[in-house]
Design a protein around this motif. Structure first.
Motif, PDB file in Angstrom:
ATOM      1  N   GLY A  48       0.785  -1.254  -0.025  1.00  0.00           N
ATOM      2  CA  GLY A  48       0.008  -0.071   0.175  1.00  0.00           C
ATOM      3  C   GLY A  48       0.840   1.395  -0.143  1.00  0.00           C
ATOM      4  N   ARG A  49       2.051   1.197  -0.397  1.00  0.00           N
ATOM      5  CA  ARG A  49       2.945   2.370  -0.425  1.00  0.00           C
ATOM      6  C   ARG A  49       3.997   2.060  -1.241  1.00  0.00           C
ATOM      7  NH1 ARG A  49       3.776   1.567   5.645  1.00  0.00           N
ATOM      8  NH2 ARG A  49       2.016   2.704   5.295  1.00  0.00           N
ATOM      9  N   VAL A  50       4.849   3.406  -1.556  1.00  0.00           N
ATOM     10  CA  VAL A  50       6.012   3.290  -2.331  1.00  0.00           C
ATOM     11  C   VAL A  50       6.948   3.768  -1.149  1.00  0.00           C
ATOM     12  CG1 VAL A  50       7.355   4.184  -4.067  1.00  0.00           C
ATOM     13  CG2 VAL A  50       5.026   4.199  -4.388  1.00  0.00           C
ATOM     14  N   ALA A  51       8.082   2.986  -0.997  1.00  0.00           N
ATOM     15  CA  ALA A  51       8.831   3.158   0.306  1.00  0.00           C
ATOM     16  C   ALA A  51      10.413   2.554   0.120  1.00  0.00           C
ATOM     17  CB  ALA A  51       8.285   2.857   1.423  1.00  0.00           C
ATOM     18  N   GLY A  52      11.296   3.308   0.590  1.00  0.00           N
ATOM     19  CA  GLY A  52      12.620   2.741   0.543  1.00  0.00           C
ATOM     20  C   GLY A  52      13.464   3.623   1.351  1.00  0.00           C
ATOM     21  N   ALA A  53      14.746   3.036   1.121  1.00  0.00           N
ATOM     22  CA  ALA A  53      15.833   3.622   1.907  1.00  0.00           C
ATOM     23  C   ALA A  53      16.758   4.437   0.858  1.00  0.00           C
ATOM     24  CB  ALA A  53      16.791   2.914   2.961  1.00  0.00           C
ATOM     25  N   ILE A  54      17.278   5.703   1.234  1.00  0.00           N
ATOM     26  CA  ILE A  54      18.243   6.368   0.331  1.00  0.00           C
ATOM     27  C   ILE A  54      19.519   6.541   1.311  1.00  0.00           C
ATOM     28  CG2 ILE A  54      16.714   7.573  -1.038  1.00  0.00           C
ATOM     29  CD1 ILE A  54      17.003   9.947   0.672  1.00  0.00           C
ATOM     30  N   PRO A  55      20.601   6.261   0.607  1.00  0.00           N
ATOM     31  CA  PRO A  55      20.834   5.803  -0.855  1.00  0.00           C
ATOM     32  C   PRO A  55      20.548   4.131  -0.985  1.00  0.00           C
ATOM     33  CG  PRO A  55      22.881   6.002   0.216  1.00  0.00           C
ATOM     34  CD  PRO A  55      21.952   6.515   1.011  1.00  0.00           C
ATOM     35  N   GLY A  56      20.311   3.982  -2.107  1.00  0.00           N
ATOM     36  CA  GLY A  56      20.262   2.507  -2.392  1.00  0.00           C
ATOM     37  C   GLY A  56      18.829   2.014  -2.938  1.00  0.00           C
ATOM     38  N   GLU A  57      17.754   2.232  -2.203  1.00  0.00           N
ATOM     39  CA  GLU A  57      16.524   1.403  -2.420  1.00  0.00           C
ATOM     40  C   GLU A  57      15.801   2.529  -3.454  1.00  0.00           C
ATOM     41  OE1 GLU A  57      16.114  -1.738   1.024  1.00  0.00           O
ATOM     42  OE2 GLU A  57      15.070   0.328   1.156  1.00  0.00           O
ATOM     43  N   ILE A  58      15.671   3.766  -3.054  1.00  0.00           N
ATOM     44  CA  ILE A  58      14.883   4.663  -3.851  1.00  0.00           C
ATOM     45  C   ILE A  58      15.597   6.014  -4.002  1.00  0.00           C
ATOM     46  CG2 ILE A  58      13.775   5.614  -1.660  1.00  0.00           C
ATOM     47  CD1 ILE A  58      11.434   5.504  -2.675  1.00  0.00           C
ATOM     48  N   HIS A  59      15.182   6.727  -4.983  1.00  0.00           N
ATOM     49  CA  HIS A  59      15.701   8.062  -5.247  1.00  0.00           C
ATOM     50  C   HIS A  59      14.919   9.080  -5.933  1.00  0.00           C
ATOM     51  CE1 HIS A  59      15.640   6.917  -9.397  1.00  0.00           C
ATOM     52  NE2 HIS A  59      16.104   5.762  -9.172  1.00  0.00           N
TER      53      HIS A  59
ATOM     54  N   VAL B 212     -10.519  14.718  -4.872  1.00  0.00           N
ATOM     55  CA  VAL B 212      -9.394  14.355  -5.857  1.00  0.00           C
ATOM     56  C   VAL B 212      -8.427  13.429  -5.169  1.00  0.00           C
ATOM     57  CG1 VAL B 212      -9.781  16.759  -6.956  1.00  0.00           C
ATOM     58  CG2 VAL B 212      -8.017  16.470  -5.067  1.00  0.00           C
ATOM     59  N   PRO B 213      -7.969  12.963  -6.042  1.00  0.00           N
ATOM     60  CA  PRO B 213      -6.622  12.025  -5.496  1.00  0.00           C
ATOM     61  C   PRO B 213      -5.688  12.724  -4.815  1.00  0.00           C
ATOM     62  CG  PRO B 213      -7.048  11.219  -7.822  1.00  0.00           C
ATOM     63  CD  PRO B 213      -7.983  12.848  -7.580  1.00  0.00           C
ATOM     64  N   GLY B 214      -4.894  12.136  -4.189  1.00  0.00           N
ATOM     65  CA  GLY B 214      -4.006  12.922  -2.978  1.00  0.00           C
ATOM     66  C   GLY B 214      -2.588  12.008  -3.003  1.00  0.00           C
ATOM     67  N   ALA B 215      -1.387  12.564  -2.315  1.00  0.00           N
ATOM     68  CA  ALA B 215      -0.239  11.872  -2.020  1.00  0.00           C
ATOM     69  C   ALA B 215       0.283  12.718  -0.950  1.00  0.00           C
ATOM     70  CB  ALA B 215       0.714  11.816  -3.260  1.00  0.00           C
ATOM     71  N   LEU B 216       0.991  11.795   0.061  1.00  0.00           N
ATOM     72  CA  LEU B 216       1.700  12.410   0.994  1.00  0.00           C
ATOM     73  C   LEU B 216       2.886  11.618   1.130  1.00  0.00           C
ATOM     74  CD1 LEU B 216       1.598  13.931   4.000  1.00  0.00           C
ATOM     75  CD2 LEU B 216       0.756  11.749   5.069  1.00  0.00           C
ATOM     76  N   LEU B 217       4.077  12.681   1.255  1.00  0.00           N
ATOM     77  CA  LEU B 217       5.303  12.160   1.209  1.00  0.00           C
ATOM     78  C   LEU B 217       6.197  12.398   2.640  1.00  0.00           C
ATOM     79  CD1 LEU B 217       4.516  13.132  -1.733  1.00  0.00           C
ATOM     80  CD2 LEU B 217       7.024  12.627  -2.281  1.00  0.00           C
ATOM     81  N   THR B 218       6.692  11.409   2.966  1.00  0.00           N
ATOM     82  CA  THR B 218       7.370  11.613   4.485  1.00  0.00           C
ATOM     83  C   THR B 218       8.892  10.908   4.461  1.00  0.00           C
ATOM     84  OG1 THR B 218       6.346   9.207   5.327  1.00  0.00           O
ATOM     85  CG2 THR B 218       5.182  11.511   5.726  1.00  0.00           C
ATOM     86  N   THR B 219       9.576  11.415   5.381  1.00  0.00           N
ATOM     87  CA  THR B 219      11.074  10.945   5.577  1.00  0.00           C
ATOM     88  C   THR B 219      10.890  10.280   6.911  1.00  0.00           C
ATOM     89  OG1 THR B 219      11.766  12.303   3.867  1.00  0.00           O
ATOM     90  CG2 THR B 219      13.214  11.303   5.604  1.00  0.00           C
ATOM     91  N   THR B 220      11.646   9.302   7.299  1.00  0.00           N
ATOM     92  CA  THR B 220      12.019   8.709   8.485  1.00  0.00           C
ATOM     93  C   THR B 220      13.509   8.173   8.757  1.00  0.00           C
ATOM     94  OG1 THR B 220      11.147   6.415   8.165  1.00  0.00           O
ATOM     95  CG2 THR B 220       9.715   8.025   9.282  1.00  0.00           C
ATOM     96  N   GLU B 221      13.971   8.376   9.837  1.00  0.00           N
ATOM     97  CA  GLU B 221      15.475   8.179  10.075  1.00  0.00           C
ATOM     98  C   GLU B 221      15.390   6.894  10.837  1.00  0.00           C
ATOM     99  OE1 GLU B 221      18.091  10.390   9.463  1.00  0.00           O
ATOM    100  OE2 GLU B 221      17.074  12.187   8.911  1.00  0.00           O
ATOM    101  N   ILE B 222      15.955   5.661  10.386  1.00  0.00           N
ATOM    102  CA  ILE B 222      15.979   4.459  10.921  1.00  0.00           C
ATOM    103  C   ILE B 222      17.464   3.911  10.840  1.00  0.00           C
ATOM    104  CG2 ILE B 222      15.290   2.159  11.094  1.00  0.00           C
ATOM    105  CD1 ILE B 222      12.659   3.127   9.849  1.00  0.00           C
ATOM    106  N   GLY B 223      18.294   3.807  11.979  1.00  0.00           N
ATOM    107  CA  GLY B 223      19.490   3.239  12.077  1.00  0.00           C
ATOM    108  C   GLY B 223      20.489   3.915  10.969  1.00  0.00           C
ATOM    109  N   GLY B 224      20.125   5.292  11.360  1.00  0.00           N
ATOM    110  CA  GLY B 224      21.215   6.214  10.437  1.00  0.00           C
ATOM    111  C   GLY B 224      21.022   6.142   9.115  1.00  0.00           C
ATOM    112  N   ARG B 225      19.730   5.789   8.530  1.00  0.00           N
ATOM    113  CA  ARG B 225      19.437   5.845   6.983  1.00  0.00           C
ATOM    114  C   ARG B 225      17.782   6.395   6.921  1.00  0.00           C
ATOM    115  NH1 ARG B 225      19.802   0.471   3.673  1.00  0.00           N
ATOM    116  NH2 ARG B 225      19.782   1.861   1.960  1.00  0.00           N
ATOM    117  N   GLN B 226      18.062   7.335   5.750  1.00  0.00           N
ATOM    118  CA  GLN B 226      16.670   7.816   5.741  1.00  0.00           C
ATOM    119  C   GLN B 226      15.701   6.934   4.826  1.00  0.00           C
ATOM    120  OE1 GLN B 226      17.608  11.857   3.802  1.00  0.00           O
ATOM    121  NE2 GLN B 226      17.805  12.628   5.812  1.00  0.00           N
ATOM    122  N   ASN B 227      14.602   6.747   5.116  1.00  0.00           N
ATOM    123  CA  ASN B 227      13.692   6.106   4.558  1.00  0.00           C
ATOM    124  C   ASN B 227      12.457   7.074   4.172  1.00  0.00           C
ATOM    125  OD1 ASN B 227      14.174   2.939   4.930  1.00  0.00           O
ATOM    126  ND2 ASN B 227      14.654   4.226   6.832  1.00  0.00           N
ATOM    127  N   ILE B 228      12.072   7.007   2.793  1.00  0.00           N
ATOM    128  CA  ILE B 228      11.042   7.707   2.245  1.00  0.00           C
ATOM    129  C   ILE B 228       9.744   6.961   2.086  1.00  0.00           C
ATOM    130  CG2 ILE B 228      10.422   9.183  -0.004  1.00  0.00           C
ATOM    131  CD1 ILE B 228      12.751  10.270   1.859  1.00  0.00           C
TER     132      ILE B 228
END
Length: 165
Positions: free
Chosen positions: A14-25, A97-113
């Protein structure tokens, strides 16, 4: 596709998610937005983010992708920093209308979008309501591009929709 991603790992649950760098950009945000406009057949959309510096870049790229989706000419209402409740309220105020919410979390020194997508009724987009089709489009490099400049949408800052009275 430039800088490909593992779509099965990033576009799931149910989402688009990944760590940067490496999984998502940031390019992923552009691809996802353009595909979401086509899948949802959106002529208008509300987009918000959590205010994190990293998220702001993804938000900008998402908005650019959404206005460049084939012939849809999607009009983006950029809400700036907002939470889920504010986004859902703005989507309703804009006429459903449709919508999107973008967030960043920090886990173990990596940012996850994380990019959460919502349909025009304010429900999260799931595998069966468009996420699967979106993943298929990105994985097969069928990212929609505008057919001409007249088909391009626009971005309007609409922070007024999330301001507290």
């Amino acid at each position: 596709m430039l800088n490909p991603i593992d779509t099965d790992a990033v576009i799931r649950d149910g989402r688009v998610a990944g760590a940067i760098p490496g999984e998502i950009h940031e390019g992923v945000a552009w691809w996802v937005a353009a595909c979401f406009v086509v899948v949802s057949q959106a002529r208008q959309m509300a987009v918000a983010h959590d205010g994190h510096d990293t998220t702001a870049g993804f938000h900008r790229r998402f908005c650019l992708g959404a206005i460049n989706a084939e012939y849809w000419g999607c009009q983006i209402s950029s809400l700036g920093t907002a939470d889920e409740a504010q986004l859902l309220h703005a989507m309703k105020e804009l006429g459903g209308v449709p919508g999107a919410l973008l967030t960043t979390t920090e886990i173990g020194g990596r940012q996850n979008i994380t990019i959460l997508l919502y349909d025009a009724d304010g429900q999260p987009v799931t595998e069966g309501t468009g996420l699967g089709k979106l993943r298929e489009m990105v994985a097969s490099d069928r990212v929609p591009i505008p057919v001409n400049d007249q088909a391009k949408g626009s971005i309007t800052e609409r922070r007024d929709l999330v301001e507290k009275p």
